[in-house]
Every structure is written in C-alpha cells, then in structure tokens.
Design a protein around this motif. Structure first.
Motif, PDB file in Angstrom:
ATOM      1  N   GLY A 225       0.816  -1.202   0.000  1.00  0.00           N
ATOM      2  CA  GLY A 225       0.000   0.000   0.000  1.00  0.00           C
ATOM      3  C   GLY A 225       0.851   1.252   0.000  1.00  0.00           C
ATOM      4  N   PHE A 226       0.249   2.346   0.479  1.00  0.00           N
ATOM      5  CA  PHE A 226       0.908   3.642   0.500  1.00  0.00           C
ATOM      6  C   PHE A 226       1.247   4.057   1.927  1.00  0.00           C
ATOM      7  N   ALA A 227       2.280   4.869   2.059  1.00  0.00           N
ATOM      8  CA  ALA A 227       2.681   5.403   3.355  1.00  0.00           C
ATOM      9  C   ALA A 227       3.195   6.814   3.159  1.00  0.00           C
ATOM     10  N   ALA A 228       3.317   7.533   4.279  1.00  0.00           N
ATOM     11  CA  ALA A 228       3.747   8.923   4.231  1.00  0.00           C
ATOM     12  C   ALA A 228       5.227   9.080   4.521  1.00  0.00           C
ATOM     13  N   GLY A 229       5.985   7.991   4.439  1.00  0.00           N
ATOM     14  CA  GLY A 229       7.418   8.045   4.693  1.00  0.00           C
ATOM     15  C   GLY A 229       8.015   6.669   4.653  1.00  0.00           C
ATOM     16  N   ALA A 230       9.258   6.552   5.112  1.00  0.00           N
ATOM     17  CA  ALA A 230       9.951   5.265   5.128  1.00  0.00           C
ATOM     18  C   ALA A 230       9.152   4.230   5.909  1.00  0.00           C
ATOM     19  N   VAL A 231       9.214   2.999   5.449  1.00  0.00           N
ATOM     20  CA  VAL A 231       8.454   1.911   6.067  1.00  0.00           C
ATOM     21  C   VAL A 231       9.433   0.926   6.681  1.00  0.00           C
ATOM     22  N   ALA A 251       5.743  13.070   2.388  1.00  0.00           N
ATOM     23  CA  ALA A 251       6.207  12.181   1.321  1.00  0.00           C
ATOM     24  C   ALA A 251       5.056  11.270   0.909  1.00  0.00           C
ATOM     25  N   LEU A 252       5.231  10.631  -0.231  1.00  0.00           N
ATOM     26  CA  LEU A 252       4.300   9.584  -0.672  1.00  0.00           C
ATOM     27  C   LEU A 252       5.133   8.432  -1.215  1.00  0.00           C
ATOM     28  N   LYS A 299       8.508   9.403  -3.400  1.00  0.00           N
ATOM     29  CA  LYS A 299       9.117  10.725  -3.446  1.00  0.00           C
ATOM     30  C   LYS A 299       8.840  11.498  -2.171  1.00  0.00           C
ATOM     31  N   LYS A 300       9.850  12.295  -1.769  1.00  0.00           N
ATOM     32  CA  LYS A 300       9.669  13.209  -0.652  1.00  0.00           C
ATOM     33  C   LYS A 300       8.883  14.434  -1.117  1.00  0.00           C
ATOM     34  N   GLY A 301       8.339  15.140  -0.130  1.00  0.00           N
ATOM     35  CA  GLY A 301       7.574  16.337  -0.436  1.00  0.00           C
ATOM     36  C   GLY A 301       6.083  16.073  -0.391  1.00  0.00           C
ATOM     37  N   SER A 302       5.315  17.090  -0.127  1.00  0.00           N
ATOM     38  CA  SER A 302       3.862  16.943  -0.038  1.00  0.00           C
ATOM     39  C   SER A 302       3.298  16.509  -1.387  1.00  0.00           C
ATOM     40  N   PRO A 303       2.539  15.426  -1.413  1.00  0.00           N
ATOM     41  CA  PRO A 303       2.006  14.945  -2.687  1.00  0.00           C
ATOM     42  C   PRO A 303       0.893  15.852  -3.207  1.00  0.00           C
TER      43      PRO A 303
END
Length: 331
Positions: A225-231, A251-252, A299-303
């Motif tokens: 799935g998706f996350a807002a940073g490193a997993v 990040a996304l 990628k880093k940064g607000s999606p």
C-alpha cells in the motif's frame, strides 16, 4: 478422577486416552479474520543436525524448529483478538498462562523468556499417540482447564506474542508417540523431505486445511500500500499497515511487505499519478533467503492532489510470481 501434576512450569492432568477409531484429520489452528492475512511463516525443521530444511527441502524453517507457525499481521490483530481453535477432538493435557505479550527483539528479551519459549499455551491429547501443542497465545486468553474435553474447532484462546515470539502467531507442534511430525506431509524429523507438490502430500490435515495451503516454495505478501514516509518492518509488526498519506504529508511512497523470500528475488514498485509515472524502482536481488522483507519507493515532499496507483510485484528469475495493486485518492 483426574489428578493435577505440575511439571516444567505446566499444569498437567492425568486423563484417560481420548478414544479414536482411526488416525484423526487435523484442521487449521486459527480462525483468520475476514479480509486479513494469516500465512504460514515457518514449517517443521526436518534436519536432525545443525542444518535446517523444511518438509520440501526449502528454507521456510530454522534449525530446531519443531512446529508450524501460523501468523497474523501485527500486534494490532493480537489486541483485536484472533481465535485459536482445536485442530481435532481431544482432552486438555497441560496449560500455562500469565506471560506477557512482547515481541522478542533483543538479547535481553530472549533471556527474559529462557526456558519458557512456548509462552502461554496448552497441549491437547487426541488419543492414538497424537497430541498438539499450541504456543505464544495471548496473556489471559486461555479458556480451558486441564482435563477438559474439546471438539475440533472449539476455541482454546487467542493468538498472541508470548514467549519466544518475534511476530504474533500461534506455533503448533504435532507429535505422534512423542515424535514431532509435519502435519502437511506426515514426515518426521530425520526423514527425507518431500517433492514440491502439496497435492501429493500424504499428510494429516483435513480438506479445508489443505485447501488453504499454497505452494511451499512461494512467498506471501502480508501487506502492500501507500505510506507517508519510510516503512520499517518492526513498525509494521507492531502497528500494522500505516495510514495512507494526505496532501499535508511529507512524502508519498508505495511499499510491499512479504515473507519467505528466496535468494535472488527482487521487487518492482511502480506508482502512477493520474495515469502518468510518478515513481518507478526495481530492487537489487536478495543476497540470501529472507524470512521477512520490506521494500518501498516514492518521493519526498507533499504529494499533489490526484489519483495514485501502486503496482508492485515479487520477481523471481525474471518472472513476476506475485503481484499486488493498490489505489489511493489524495485530496
């Protein structure tokens, strides 16, 4: 009348042998929640020496492993409660409860459960020389006393992470006349392993349990799935799949969390935004077999707002052997 006896930290009861007319067929030891994943993490180690080989000559085991590990995703599943059930009719022969649920991550953790590696659990006597032992159950969840008669499918307690547990699961050891045997093949420690063909195995499981069995040489995806940073793998086993990113996230990324990988396996992760490539990566091949692995890319940064689609797969010898796709709307 049964007489209780304490032995090696367990309460035992002298009970009559459970009558059987033929070898029992065993079912699955847990009731997997709808929509969740409860794969087998490890099988019985058939190698009698210092090596390790699973019942199909593979690597889904470790040295000295005497059972089959049916896992749940994370400690969040432990908190919600996943039923452990009797694999066959029997009588409760031994129980232990009261050990805390805590993942073993350090040497200090290992020392804390030394000589009590099974954690909370029980033993069922099925008669005819058969018994099953259930380990790592949730603290306070065991419902039955020694000497209690149970039927196949009766709830024994809940999946936990007590004892020597690096992930939440129920470990089940099947013994026949005191010897450990693999329920899927009927093989015991020291015997030659079987061919990679579950359908041809002469095991001791019922039709439903065999139907839930996947090819023994295949990995399994726990989550993608998706996350807002490193997993991080430790994070996933503690809290489960992360919350998806939003427009204010930093990040996304897309991730895949898988178990029982072979040497040489790699992962592809492709993210599209509104049909256009947002991120694309293929990892380097694994340098050795891995019991559990997490890969992520993004990628880093607000999606930016839009529709995102993750396509991820496990690649073996140039072929995609297992794929997952996940979609996300960021608004």
């Amino acid at each position: 009348m049964s007489r209780p006896l304490r032995l090696a930290g367990l309460m035992l009861a002298l009970t009559p042998v459970w009558p059987v007319s033929a070898e029992p067929l065993f079912g699955l030891p847990l009731v997997c929640p709808t929509g969740s994943e409860c794969p087998i993490q490890q099988f019985v180690d058939l190698d009698p020496g210092s090596g390790a080989r699973d019942p199909w000559c593979g690597t889904k085991t470790y040295d000295g492993h005497k059972g089959t590990d049916f896992r749940v995703l994370s400690m969040q599943d432990v908190a919600r409660g996943v039923d452990v059930v009797a694999m066959a009719d029997g009588v409760v022969k031994a129980t232990r409860d009261g050990m805390a649920d805590r993942l073993v991550l350090t040497d200090e953790d290992r020392q804390a459960v030394s000589s009590r590696e099974c954690g909370n659990g029980l033993i069922l006597d099925h008669g005819g020389g058969y018994e099953t032992q259930y380990c790592h159950m949730r603290a306070g969840s065991l419902r039955l006393e020694t000497g209690t008669t149970v039927r196949k499918g009766d709830v024994l307690g809940l999946v936990g992470a007590s004892g020597m547990a690096q992930f939440p699961h129920v470990h089940v050891t099947l013994r026949r006349n005191g010897k450990v045997i693999d329920p899927y093949t009927g093989l015991q420690q020291g015997q030659a392993c079987a061919v990679h063909d579950a359908a041809g195995a002469s095991g001791l499981l019922d039709a439903d349990a065999m139907a839930a069995f996947t090819a023994p040489d295949q990995p399994a995806v726990l989550s993608a799935g998706f996350a807002a940073g490193a997993v991080n793998g430790n994070q996933l086993v503690e809290t489960g799949p992360p919350k998806p990113p939003g427009i204010r996230s930093q990040a996304l990324v897309g991730y895949i969390w898988a178990i029982n990988l072979a040497k040489g396996d790699s992962f592809s992760l492709r993210i599209e935004k509104d049909g256009q490539v947002f991120s694309k990566q293929t990892t380097q091949p694994l340098d050795r077999s891995k019991a559990v692995y997490v890969a992520y890319a993004g990628k880093k940064g607000s999606p930016a707002a839009g529709h995102y689609r993750l396509e991820t797969a496990i690649i073996r010898q140039g072929e995609k052997i297992l794929a997952r796709s996940v979609e996300l709307d960021v608004e």
